[in-house]
Structure formats: C-alpha cells, structure tokens
Write a protein that holds these residues in place. Sequence first.
Motif, PDB file in Angstrom:
ATOM      1  N   GLU A  62       0.807  -1.215   0.000  1.00 49.00           N
ATOM      2  CA  GLU A  62       0.000   0.000   0.000  1.00 49.00           C
ATOM      3  C   GLU A  62       0.851   1.281   0.000  1.00 49.00           C
TER       4      GLU A  62
ATOM      5  N   SER B  83       2.819   4.520  -0.646  1.00 50.84           N
ATOM      6  CA  SER B  83       2.720   5.455  -1.762  1.00 50.84           C
ATOM      7  C   SER B  83       3.939   5.329  -2.672  1.00 50.84           C
TER       8      SER B  83
ATOM      9  N   ALA C  46      -2.249   6.104 -11.114  1.00 50.21           N
ATOM     10  CA  ALA C  46      -3.293   6.316 -10.113  1.00 50.21           C
ATOM     11  C   ALA C  46      -4.590   5.642 -10.560  1.00 50.21           C
TER      12      ALA C  46
ATOM     13  N   ARG D  34      -5.535   4.741  -6.940  1.00 50.39           N
ATOM     14  CA  ARG D  34      -4.939   5.590  -5.903  1.00 50.39           C
ATOM     15  C   ARG D  34      -5.162   7.066  -6.194  1.00 50.39           C
ATOM     16  N   ARG D  35      -4.876   7.866  -5.205  1.00 49.03           N
ATOM     17  CA  ARG D  35      -4.959   9.324  -5.396  1.00 49.03           C
ATOM     18  C   ARG D  35      -3.686   9.831  -6.037  1.00 49.03           C
TER      19      ARG D  35
ATOM     20  N   THR E 160       0.566   6.352   2.410  1.00 49.71           N
ATOM     21  CA  THR E 160      -0.030   5.178   1.746  1.00 49.71           C
ATOM     22  C   THR E 160      -1.097   5.612   0.744  1.00 49.71           C
ATOM     23  N   GLY E 161      -1.341   4.722  -0.202  1.00 49.35           N
ATOM     24  CA  GLY E 161      -2.481   4.871  -1.115  1.00 49.35           C
ATOM     25  C   GLY E 161      -2.378   5.970  -2.154  1.00 49.35           C
ATOM     26  N   CYS E 162      -1.192   6.545  -2.379  1.00 51.52           N
ATOM     27  CA  CYS E 162      -1.093   7.643  -3.359  1.00 51.52           C
ATOM     28  C   CYS E 162       0.008   7.386  -4.384  1.00 51.52           C
TER      29      CYS E 162
END
Length: 804
Positions: free
Chosen positions: A31, A33, A52, A57-58, A103-105
Amino acid sequence: MSVTTQLAPPVASSWSIETRPSPCIRDFSPEASIVLVGSRGSGKRTLGFIGATHLGRRLITEDHYFQEATGTSRGVFLRQYGNQEFYRKNVEVLKQMLDNHRTGCIIECGMGSLSHSAQKVLAEYSMTHAVIYIARGSHRIKSLLRLSDEEAARLEIADLAHRNCSNLEYYNLYDPSGDGAETPPENGLGNVSSRLKYAKEDFSSFLDLLTGQGVVRSGFESPFSIAALPPECRSFTYALSLRLSTIPDLDLVELEAGADAVQLKIDTWSPDLQKLIGKHVATIRRNLRVPVIFQVENYAFEGTQLSMEEREHAYFLLMEWALRLAVEYIIVDLKYSSDRVVHLVRSSGRTKVIGQYLSRDESPWEWDEDARMIDYDWAKLLGCDMVRFVRSTSKAGDNDLVRAFVNRIESIPGHLPIVAYNLGEHGRPSLVANKIFTPVTHPIMNSTVSKSKIRQFLPTAAEAMQALYQSRILDPLHFYHLGASVFYSLSPAMHTAAYQVCGMSNDFQSLQVSSLEDIHRIIQDPNFGGAAITQPYKVQILSRIAAKSYHAKAIGAVNTLLPLRLFQNSNPLDGSTESLLRQANQRCKAGPIAAYYGDNTDFIGIMTCIRRNMSPRNVIQPSKTTGLVIGAGGMARAAIYAMIQLGCRKIFICNRTVENAENVARHFNSWASGLSSDGEIVRVLKSTNEAWPAGYRQPTMIVSCVPARSIGDHAPANFEMPMQWLGSPTGGVVVELAYLPLDTPLLKQIRRVREETKQAWVIVDGLEVLPEQAIAQFELMTGRKAPKRRMRLEVLQNYHRYEE
Ligand SMILES: O=C1C[C@@](O)(C(=O)O)C[C@@H](O)[C@@H]1O
C-alpha cells in the motif's frame, strides 16, 4: 577507456559486508505510496495519472500541493520571497506532502525535488517507499520542450539529482499511439488522450510488478492460468536468449514464439550502457510482455583492458542497475565475492536472484561430485532464489548425470528451483530435458553473428517442445470447439496456428453437438485436452463440472472445459487449489479422466478490450460510471462480470425476453451483494422504449451480446440503441461481439451518432474481442504463452471465408 568511471565512481574492493553502505531495500508494503521523479518533459504527470487510475490511488502533484499549502503558485512565491525562502519552503512543503500521504497515493515530484535538502528528504523516503526515476530519451525531451542544445545539456545534468535520490527507474518509451496527446492539467484529470495505449499497458505492468498486485490477482482466481505460478514453478519453461548488441538489428515483435522469459545478455560495452539497458529492457517488455532475466556475460569485458577487480566492480554495478529497473530475475555468477552477492540479494526487492555456477571449459567439475551439493547449499545460504549449473561437455553420458543430480536436489523438501544442463552439441538432450528457463533461440536470430559459440547449439522454443513430444515426455492431445452452431468459428484456425508456432503436436476441431450427452461422449477420451464451449451450452455445462474457477463461478457460465486426470498421488476431485495446480502442471500429458474443470475467458476478452479503449475522461468511478449490456446469455454474463471487474457498480441489462435478463440480474446481485452500498449492481431495462432511468448517468460502456445473423429459427436481433440512451457527453466504448456481419446495425448507428454529435465513441468490433478470449483460452488449455500476434492475424486472414 575506463568503464568504471563511466558507470559510477569506483568503490573500494576491500569492502566487507559490515562496511558496505546499507543495501537499498526495494521491498515495500503493497500500500506504500509511490513517488515519481524526473526532469520536465519526462512524462511523470501522464504516468502518474495512468498509475493512479490503474491502482485506484490518489494522484498528488507537487505543484498543486505547493499551491494548496501556501496559497500561491511556485512562480509567485519565488518572486515575492526570493530564492532562499523559496528553497526553504519547497523542502518544507515536500516533506509535509510525503509525510501526509504515506499510503495509497501516487506522488508526482517536479522541480521542487532538485535542491540538495529535497533530495535528502526523498532519499530517506526511498528507504520505505518506491521512488521511481522516470527516464526518457534526451532528444525527445529536447524536442518536446523545444530546448536549445545548451538548455538541454543543463537540464540533463540537473536531472542526475533525480536519479540519485531514487531507488527504481522506469524508461518512458515513445508511444506512437499517443501522438498529439496532451499533458493532463494540474488536477491530473481530464485530457490525457485515450490513445496512449502502450504507455498505459507498460506502466501498469511495471506497477503491478512493484506492488506484487499481478501475482496476487491471478493466483487464487484461476489455478490453470499461466500467471498462477511463476515460470520457475512450472514445467518446461523457455528463456529466449537475447544479446544486447543484437537488439538494434532485430524487430522484437517478430520474436514472439512460446518463450516464457527473455534472457537479456549484456555482451558489450558502450559509453551510455546504463541508459541503453534501460531503454532495451523497456522495449523488450513492451514488445514481448514476458519477464526479463538479466545476465552479464564475462566476454562483455573483452577488449576493455579492465583489471579483474574493475571487472568485478563493473559487473556488480550493472547488477544494481538491473535491480533499479525491477527486472524479474538476475543471474549472478557465484565465482564473485560472496559479500557482494549477499549485498545484492539484500537489495533485490521483488527481483529474484539466480545464483550461477558456470564453466565453459571441460572437466573443471563433475555432476556427481559431492561438491555440487555443497555448491547448491552455498547458493541457498547466500540467499539465492534459484540455482543454475551449466558446464561444457563432450560426453553424451554426462546428460544422465545431470538428470541424477537434478533428481537428488528435487528430493530435498522445499528445494530451490534448479536449472541444470550441459553446454554444446553433446549436451543437447540435457538442455531439452531441463525444466526451468531452458535457453532458446528464435528462427529470425539464426542469421545474427554470435561472439559466443554456444548460440548455435540452442534450439528454438518450438524445437525444444517438439523434442519433448518425440521423446514422449509430452502427449499429443485433441481439442474441440463444441456448440450448436460452430461452422463459422475462427477458433480452430487460431488454436491450430498457435500449436504450430509453439511446436505442439495437438489438434483442434469444431464439432456441432445437439446435447450435453454428445459433449460427454467426446470428452471422455484419455487424449482429450480441452474444449471451447459455445452456445447454448455455456450455462448448461455447469451441471457436468466438478471444479470451476472463481470467475466461472461468479459468471455462472463456462467457455473453457478442461479434463482433470487420475494421476498418482493426486485426487482430482478434491478441488483444492493445490491439486488443481498439480493438474495444471501436467496438462500436456494424456491419461484417464476423472472429472472436468470449467473456466471462462470471454470476460477477459471483453475486459481487455474495454480497458484498452476506454478514454481517461471516462475513467471508471464506482459511484458514477454506468454500463449497459444487451442480451442475457453466457456472453452477457461475461460482459457484466468484466464491467464489475473494471470497477463499475451500476450496470443495466436489456434483453428481448425480460425474464432471462431478470435471472441474470438476480444472479449477480446475490453474488455481489457486498460490493455495492445499496446491494443492487445489475438492474433490468424492460424495453428499449423506456427512458434512461433518472438519477443515473447514461452509459459510457456498452456491450452488445446478441447475434447479428439468424441462428436456426431465431431471427437476427438487429439491435439499435434508443438515441436518448446515447447521451453520454464524453462518449464511451461500444463493444459489439457479433462479427457476422462485421458492420452490425448497432455499429452503423454509433458511427452515425459520432459523426453527428462529435462525441468520442470508440468502437470495438467482434474481431477484436475474439482473439483475446482465445489467447487466454489457449494459455489455460496448454500452459504455454500464446503467440498473440499470430492468433490475431489468423482471425484477420480467415474472417473473409465466412463473409456473405
Ligand atoms: O463465444 C465464443 C466464440 C467461440 O465460440 C468461437 O466461435 O470461436 C469460441 C468460444 O471460446 C467463445 O467463448
């Protein structure tokens, strides 16, 4: 010429494991980034946007974040506060941006990352995150940004800073499909052209590799998929041996022929070797879509006048370079110092390390000496993921010794995958019998001159396969296309051509069947290899199936039937993933059949085509995007599932017999009850007279699954869309599965609408989907990588036979 100074500053050869700088860890949490750095014009933002979208993801862009955090743009800030304050603020904002999005970007870093303190921040972040340097040909950057020679040179020097603070590198190859594409605006959404097909596929696979997503996805979903097991866990995989120096003379697309990987051999030096390797790895990936095994040949150093110490140093610098490119495998010669090997292993991230013992001279070691087992243990202790033993021989008897040695290793529980064969003409039987990454050549490479003599002894993948059939290690099997109306099928042409390219002795024929009993009779033969099932049996056949893939279960229809055989020590009926994987590994052997396995590749064909043709403006948003499926048979089910897999959560189905549509909707709503907040993913449109339901956007993906010609007594559907349903202001993708005739009433209508409204409707006809489902089917049936280009070509070449 000193090679080492061109690559990087030399390091002291007396380093021990303790004094060496800590290895660059490339093992990130899935996860974490991902940061993209690189010069202006390298394509970071476009790739950020693609990444993305692909990973869900962002996208955070540094410029936009700076504006948000400070209330002014960079330019204005610099003018207002001057250089020093600007640099200080830049670092502060960068740090804050990275810390707040761990995380998550996908984070795109621009010019703000060039200062020394910013680099330090990024380098620190790279201990726990992927920081990918985006490289691009300098001439392209120069022409894209319209720079003078001097400006381009300055930019290139400044860009080195980006490379220094990154731990991975991606070479952004030119994408001819994207000519005229614009860079997306600041918020990352909007105008990237839908035409960047190759870049989309390339970068998405690169990210799958880094995050481990690809493997996780395919593994549990379909044990017969070739992606379910890495090549080293499958039997008889081939590595196409490709020397770096020959790549410019080859058309890589032509090299597609049953290889499971490319073994890229660095055989030469050149002043810009690193950049060249990055570019060639990217080219191989784009054209052949197989893992890369990276190897540096000893003879690469010939004529360089490097000392042994310098050679070793250069060798390991190149290995590090391969790790930056995230190649799937590296071959490391274990004659080099073990502390260097250990250091490399520690930095290897998801790249697998193959420890190698190689001797091109005869009799330096024997296969049956105890020392071989010690070598194997040593490789394991060093942390290698696989071991490779290769030596020259002139004695045919040495081939039996190889087999005995491999058997010895394979009897060790939890042993490492092992590659072992003899080089040269006399070693050929051991080469062909080797199970993992047997090096092969390609017919079009026969004319290229080789510095190393071994090349001429390599078989092609097809020859190696043929040898396995000749020696009865594999059995010729019969495959069928079964259905009520199969005469127009292009499946036999596609599958037969693929067998020929891969050197397989199978056959494939279409048979018309009028009942499940007919099917049952055909598929009991011990030499039955598998069948493509078509209407009206895709749903009916479920009653005869003991185990099915996750997809077939979800879809409630099967288009690919495979036998489960009675093999020693394996109960084909227990349905466990392990027993299915064992069956998959033996699928090219005949034998008594105990049960059947069902899978579905129709959804793969549809999903691939929607994904490929969907413009980023219509990027799928679960809360907004709608899809429409016409029909309610097995194909319509596959289309709905493809849309669900793509992330769509609002799907409409329309069918002449409403009851059938309601059954399909009920099936998916119960299967997917957890996926949507209101529990209903599929809704029925009772007739084309209905207005598009209020509160829903008009569809941006439409799949028509109704026949365009009469079948038996059934008149053709001749379906056209109500105009009001075609109101999407951003257009969308229309997939027509019928291909007889190719230009169906629906496609004619869409062309008309496109002309009149200038909305961006992309049309996918039946001939584009057909090979995609067959490619996936061939791989399920044979366990071999499909010759995609050839299969697609067969469709185009044979289609005219059926045109009225
Ligand atoms: O529906 C189709 C088309 C097909 O039946 C053919 O005509 O070749 C082959 C099947 O695998 C596929 O599911």
